[in-house]
Design a protein around this motif. Structure first.
Motif, PDB file in Angstrom:
ATOM      1  N   TYR A   1      86.497  58.341  78.637  1.00 24.26           N
ATOM      2  CA  TYR A   1      86.661  58.143  77.172  1.00 24.26           C
ATOM      3  C   TYR A   1      87.343  56.803  76.965  1.00 24.26           C
ATOM      4  CZ  TYR A   1      85.866  63.124  77.456  1.00 24.26           C
ATOM      5  OH  TYR A   1      85.336  64.335  77.749  1.00 24.26           O
ATOM      6  N   GLY A   2      86.852  56.042  75.991  1.00 22.23           N
ATOM      7  CA  GLY A   2      87.451  54.723  75.723  1.00 22.23           C
ATOM      8  C   GLY A   2      86.752  53.638  76.529  1.00 22.23           C
ATOM      9  N   VAL A   3      87.187  52.413  76.308  1.00 26.99           N
ATOM     10  CA  VAL A   3      86.566  51.272  77.006  1.00 26.99           C
ATOM     11  C   VAL A   3      87.368  50.996  78.268  1.00 26.99           C
ATOM     12  CG1 VAL A   3      85.931  48.853  76.832  1.00 26.99           C
ATOM     13  CG2 VAL A   3      85.805  50.336  74.829  1.00 26.99           C
ATOM     14  N   PRO A   4      86.805  51.192  79.430  1.00 28.52           N
ATOM     15  CA  PRO A   4      87.594  51.109  80.658  1.00 28.52           C
ATOM     16  C   PRO A   4      87.834  49.686  81.148  1.00 28.52           C
ATOM     17  CG  PRO A   4      85.332  51.638  81.154  1.00 28.52           C
ATOM     18  CD  PRO A   4      85.398  51.513  79.678  1.00 28.52           C
ATOM     19  N   GLY A   5      88.909  49.516  81.858  1.00 25.00           N
ATOM     20  CA  GLY A   5      89.162  48.272  82.571  1.00 25.00           C
ATOM     21  C   GLY A   5      88.416  48.341  83.889  1.00 25.00           C
ATOM     22  N   VAL A   6      88.710  49.398  84.665  1.00 27.48           N
ATOM     23  CA  VAL A   6      87.996  49.596  85.925  1.00 27.48           C
ATOM     24  C   VAL A   6      87.565  51.050  86.027  1.00 27.48           C
ATOM     25  CG1 VAL A   6      89.113  47.765  87.234  1.00 27.48           C
ATOM     26  CG2 VAL A   6      90.173  50.040  87.131  1.00 27.48           C
TER      27      VAL A   6
ATOM     28  N   GLY B   1      98.774  51.186  88.832  1.00 29.15           N
ATOM     29  CA  GLY B   1      99.379  49.855  88.725  1.00 29.15           C
ATOM     30  C   GLY B   1      98.592  48.962  87.796  1.00 29.15           C
ATOM     31  N   ILE B   2      98.755  47.662  88.011  1.00 33.86           N
ATOM     32  CA  ILE B   2      98.078  46.710  87.125  1.00 33.86           C
ATOM     33  C   ILE B   2      96.636  46.550  87.591  1.00 33.86           C
ATOM     34  CG2 ILE B   2      98.036  44.327  86.316  1.00 33.86           C
ATOM     35  CD1 ILE B   2     101.044  44.264  86.803  1.00 33.86           C
TER      36      ILE B   2
ATOM     37  N   ARG C   1      85.446  43.227  77.331  1.00 32.46           N
ATOM     38  CA  ARG C   1      86.367  42.209  76.799  1.00 32.46           C
ATOM     39  C   ARG C   1      87.193  41.627  77.935  1.00 32.46           C
ATOM     40  NH1 ARG C   1      89.665  45.388  72.600  1.00 32.46           N
ATOM     41  NH2 ARG C   1      89.062  47.104  73.928  1.00 32.46           N
ATOM     42  N   HIS C   2      87.825  40.522  77.624  1.00 34.93           N
ATOM     43  CA  HIS C   2      88.668  39.877  78.617  1.00 34.93           C
ATOM     44  C   HIS C   2      90.046  40.505  78.576  1.00 34.93           C
ATOM     45  CE1 HIS C   2      87.522  36.575  81.087  1.00 34.93           C
ATOM     46  NE2 HIS C   2      88.773  36.176  81.143  1.00 34.93           N
ATOM     47  N   LEU C   3      90.187  41.680  79.177  1.00 36.85           N
ATOM     48  CA  LEU C   3      91.441  42.409  79.018  1.00 36.85           C
ATOM     49  C   LEU C   3      92.047  42.765  80.353  1.00 36.85           C
ATOM     50  CD1 LEU C   3      90.411  44.874  76.184  1.00 36.85           C
ATOM     51  CD2 LEU C   3      91.632  42.726  75.966  1.00 36.85           C
ATOM     52  N   GLN C   4      93.306  43.101  80.296  1.00 37.08           N
ATOM     53  CA  GLN C   4      93.977  43.574  81.496  1.00 37.08           C
ATOM     54  C   GLN C   4      94.561  44.944  81.195  1.00 37.08           C
ATOM     55  OE1 GLN C   4      96.223  40.731  83.864  1.00 37.08           O
ATOM     56  NE2 GLN C   4      97.938  42.156  83.700  1.00 37.08           N
ATOM     57  N   PHE C   5      94.541  45.834  82.194  1.00 39.00           N
ATOM     58  CA  PHE C   5      94.990  47.201  81.972  1.00 39.00           C
ATOM     59  C   PHE C   5      96.082  47.575  82.959  1.00 39.00           C
ATOM     60  CE2 PHE C   5      90.872  46.938  80.136  1.00 39.00           C
ATOM     61  CZ  PHE C   5      90.849  47.823  79.075  1.00 39.00           C
ATOM     62  N   ARG C   6      96.901  48.544  82.544  1.00 42.07           N
ATOM     63  CA  ARG C   6      97.799  49.201  83.491  1.00 42.07           C
ATOM     64  C   ARG C   6      97.286  50.629  83.613  1.00 42.07           C
ATOM     65  NH1 ARG C   6     103.173  47.330  84.129  1.00 42.07           N
ATOM     66  NH2 ARG C   6     103.489  49.206  85.397  1.00 42.07           N
ATOM     67  N   SER C   7      97.340  51.181  84.814  1.00 43.54           N
ATOM     68  CA  SER C   7      96.771  52.524  84.951  1.00 43.54           C
ATOM     69  C   SER C   7      97.661  53.421  85.787  1.00 43.54           C
ATOM     70  CB  SER C   7      95.415  52.430  85.628  1.00 43.54           C
ATOM     71  OG  SER C   7      95.612  52.109  86.979  1.00 43.54           O
TER      72      SER C   7
ATOM     73  N   LEU D   1      93.079  62.871  87.054  1.00 43.63           N
ATOM     74  CA  LEU D   1      93.063  62.389  85.663  1.00 43.63           C
ATOM     75  C   LEU D   1      93.703  61.003  85.690  1.00 43.63           C
ATOM     76  CD1 LEU D   1      93.038  62.620  82.497  1.00 43.63           C
ATOM     77  CD2 LEU D   1      95.294  63.679  82.719  1.00 43.63           C
ATOM     78  N   GLN D   2      92.967  60.015  85.183  1.00 42.58           N
ATOM     79  CA  GLN D   2      93.529  58.645  85.154  1.00 42.58           C
ATOM     80  C   GLN D   2      93.565  58.142  83.723  1.00 42.58           C
ATOM     81  OE1 GLN D   2      92.981  55.200  88.019  1.00 42.58           O
ATOM     82  NE2 GLN D   2      91.390  54.731  86.541  1.00 42.58           N
ATOM     83  N   VAL D   3      94.709  57.511  83.364  1.00 45.41           N
ATOM     84  CA  VAL D   3      94.769  56.853  82.047  1.00 45.41           C
ATOM     85  C   VAL D   3      94.982  55.368  82.266  1.00 45.41           C
ATOM     86  CG1 VAL D   3      95.567  58.819  80.648  1.00 45.41           C
ATOM     87  CG2 VAL D   3      97.219  57.433  81.895  1.00 45.41           C
ATOM     88  N   GLN D   4      94.389  54.573  81.361  1.00 50.83           N
ATOM     89  CA  GLN D   4      94.568  53.114  81.433  1.00 50.83           C
ATOM     90  C   GLN D   4      95.015  52.620  80.061  1.00 50.83           C
ATOM     91  OE1 GLN D   4      91.067  51.032  82.853  1.00 50.83           O
ATOM     92  NE2 GLN D   4      90.616  52.638  84.324  1.00 50.83           N
ATOM     93  N   ILE D   5      95.969  51.709  80.074  1.00 51.15           N
ATOM     94  CA  ILE D   5      96.421  51.141  78.789  1.00 51.15           C
ATOM     95  C   ILE D   5      96.175  49.639  78.826  1.00 51.15           C
ATOM     96  CG2 ILE D   5      98.473  50.550  77.444  1.00 51.15           C
ATOM     97  CD1 ILE D   5      99.569  53.242  77.958  1.00 51.15           C
ATOM     98  N   GLU D   6      95.608  49.186  77.759  1.00 56.16           N
ATOM     99  CA  GLU D   6      95.368  47.748  77.664  1.00 56.16           C
ATOM    100  C   GLU D   6      96.711  47.046  77.467  1.00 56.16           C
ATOM    101  OE1 GLU D   6      94.296  44.768  74.320  1.00 56.16           O
ATOM    102  OE2 GLU D   6      92.946  46.486  74.280  1.00 56.16           O
TER     103      GLU D   6
END
Ligand code: ADP
Length: 432
Positions: free
Chosen positions: A117-122, A128-129, A137-143, A154-159
Motif C-alpha cells: 500500500y502506498g508508493v514504495p521506496g524499495v 534503516g535508510i 519520485r526522487h525520494l528517500q525512505f526510512r524503513s 510487515l514493513q513500513v517505509q516513511i518518506e
C-alpha cells in the motif's frame, strides 16, 4: 628655513604622536582579526552542534513514527490461507496515521513481497535508510520491518524528503551566514578593540610625551651647566675671576634639582601604592604659615599678599603635602602677578567642604589653555615661565596632591584680570 626651537619641538611632537599611533593601529587590526576568527569559530561550533541536535531530533521522531506505525498496523495483519493480508485494514481509509504513512508492505517468510500500500521506496526487506530511489519520485525512505504471526513480515517505509530538505536547508543557512557573521564580527570587533586600545594608547602617548618633555626640560640646564663649566675652566686656566659663570651654573643646577625633585614627587604621588601619612590638619594654619613664608618674596616683587576670611577648616591629610600644594598655588600667583597687584588667600568650610582659594590680579590664563595647565611641563608662555625659573610641574604636583586627598581643584581666570584657584577637600570631623 629657520624655525624657532619651540616650533620645531611642537612639530616633532606632532610627528611623534602620529608615529605613536601606528603600533596601536596595527594592534587594533590584529585584535579585530583575532576577534573575528574567534567569533567565527564559536559560531561554527554552535551551528554544528545545533545541526547535530536538529538532525538527531528528526531521526528520533522518524524512528518513533516507524515504531508507532508498526505497533498500530501489526495487530491488523490477518492470516488468510497461510498468507498475510491487510485488506480489511486498507479499507479503513481516513485513519489519522495514514496521512503520514507512505508505504506498508507484507512479505512472506521467504522475503517475497505479497501485498503493498502506498508508493514504495524499495520492494525488499530493510531496517534503516533506503537510499534507493523510488520509481516514481526522487525520494528517500526510512524503513523498519517486524515478523508477524510467524507467517511473514510487515514493513513500513516513511518518506524522509521533508526532513532531509529541512536539514539541507539548515546547513545552507549556516553556510550562508558565515560571511555575514565574519563581517559583523569584524565591524563589532573593530569598534570594540578601538575602545579597548584607546586608554592604553592614550596612556602610552602621555608617557611618551612626558619623557619627551622631561628630556627637553633637562636639556637646557644641563647645557648651561656644561657651557658654564667650560668657560670657568678656561677662566681658571687664564687666571680670571668669573663669578657670573658660577652663578649661572648654580642656577641651572638648582633648576635641575627642582625638576628631578618634582618628577620624583609626582611619580610617588601617582603611584598606586601611595600611602600618605595622614593626620587631622587645620588648613588655616598652613595658609597662615605660607603668608609668612611668602611675605618677603611678595614684597620684593611689589605684590600685596593678604589673607581674607581665614577660617579654621580641618581635613585629614598630610601637612607637608598640603603645604606644598598651597605653596605651589601662592608661588604661581605671585609669579604671574605684576607689581602693584594683589594675591588674596582664604580658607574655611563651604558647602560642607574644606575650601581654600588663591586669587590674584595677574596676567590670567587664556580660556583655550585652561584645560592644559595641569599637564606636566605645560606653560601658557613657555619662554616667560622658564625665564622665571618655573619648572612647569607646579600645578601637576598640586593636582596630584589634591587627588591623593580625594579633593578637587578648580580654576577660573580672565586674561589681564586675574586668576582664582579653588581647592576643596573632604572636611574632617572627630566624630567620623
Ligand atoms: P610653572 O612652573 O611654569 O608655573 P605650573 O604647572 O605651576 O608651571 O603652571 C603651568 C602654567 O599655568 C604656567 O606656566 C602658567 O602659564 C599658568 N599659570 C599657573 N598659575 C597661574 C596664575 N596664577 N596666573 C596665570 N597663569 C598661571
Amino acid at each position: 628655513m629657520f624655525r624657532n626651537p619651540v616650533q620645531s619641538y611642537q612639530s616633532y611632537l606632532a610627528q611623534q604622536s602620529r608615529d605613536d599611533e601606528r603600533p596601536f593601529k596595527i594592534l587594533r587590526n590584529k585584535l579585530t582579526v583575532s576577534f573575528a576568527l574567534v567569533s567565527l569559530l564559536i559560531y561554527s561550533i554552535t551551528a554544528l552542534m545545533a545541526l547535530v541536535i536538529f538532525s538527531s531530533f528528526l531521526n528520533s521522531s522518524i524512528k518513533t513514527n516507524l515504531n508507532r506505525l508498526l505497533s498500530d498496523i501489526g495487530p491488523a495483519v490477518k492470516l488468510e490461507d497461510g498468507r498475510l493480508t491487510l485488506k480489511d485494514w486498507s479499507e479503513m481509509a481516513g485513519r489519522e496515521h495514514l496521512r503520514i504513512l507512505h508505504v506498508v508492505q507484507l512479505f512472506d517468510r521467504a522475503g517475497k513481497l505479497t501485498e503493498e500500500y502506498g508508493v514504495p521506496g524499495v520492494r525488499t526487506l530493510s531496517n534503516g535508510i533506503l537510499n534507493e530511489v523510488s520509481r516514481y519520485r526522487h525520494l528517500q525512505f526510512r524503513s523498519k520491518f517486524i515478523s508477524v504471526l510467524n507467517a511473514g513480515y510487515l514493513q513500513v517505509q516513511i518518506e524522509t524528503k521533508q526532513t532531509d530538505d529541512a536539514l539541507a536547508h539548515f546547513l545552507n543557512t549556516i553556510l550562508m551566514l558565515v560571511p555575514v557573521v565574519a563581517v559583523t564580527a569584524a565591524i563589532f570587533g573593530y569598534a570594540f578593540c578601538g575602545k579597548a586600545v584607546a586608554p592604553i594608547s592614550q596612556n602610552f602617548k602621555l608617557l611618551r610625551r612626558f619623557v619627551d618633555d622631561a628630556g627637553h626640560e633637562l636639556k637646557t640646564p644641563v647645557a648651561v651647566i656644561s657651557a658654564s663649566l667650560e668657560t670657568l675652566e678656561r677662566a681658571i686656566a687664564e687666571d680670571h675671576q668669573n663669578t657670573g659663570v658660577i652663578e649661572k651654573a648654580s642656577r641651572a643646577s638648582q633648576r635641575l634639582r627642582n625638576l628631578s625633585n618634582g618628577l620624583i614627587l609626582l611619580a610617588s604621588l601617582e603611584s598606586p601604592a601611595l600611602n600618605l601619612d595622614c593626620e587631622p590638619v587645620d588648613i588655616a594654619t598652613i595658609i597662615g604659615q605660607l603668608l609668612e613664608d611668602f611675605k618677603e618674596i611678595a614684597d620684593q616683587k611689589g605684590v600685596i599678599l593678604i589673607a581674607t576670611d581665614l577660617h579654621a577648616a580641618m581635613v585629614l591629610g598630610n601637612a607637608d603635602a598640603l603645604s606644598r600644594l598651597f605653596s605651589n598655588l601662592v608661588e604661581n600667583a605671585i609669579r604671574y602677578t605684576a607689581i602693584g597687584g594683589t594675591v588674596k588667600l582664604s580658607s574655611g568650610i563651604k558647602h560642607g567642604l574644606a575650601t581654600v582659594t588663591v586669587e590674584d590680579t595677574g596676567v590670567g590664563i587664556p580660556s583655550e589653555s585652561i584645560a592644559q595647565i595641569f599637564d606636566r611641563f605645560y606653560r601658557v608662555d613657555p619662554s616667560r615661565a622658564r625665564d622665571q625659573g618655573a619648572a612647569g610641574l607646579g600645578l601637576s604636583i598640586a593636582k596630584a596632591i589634591v587627588e591623593a586627598h580625594s579633593g578637587s581643584i578648580n580654576v577660573e581666570s580672565k586674561p589681564n584680570e586675574g586668576t582664582r584657584f579653588t581647592v576643596t577637600l573632604p572636611k574632617y570631623s572627630a566624630t567620623l
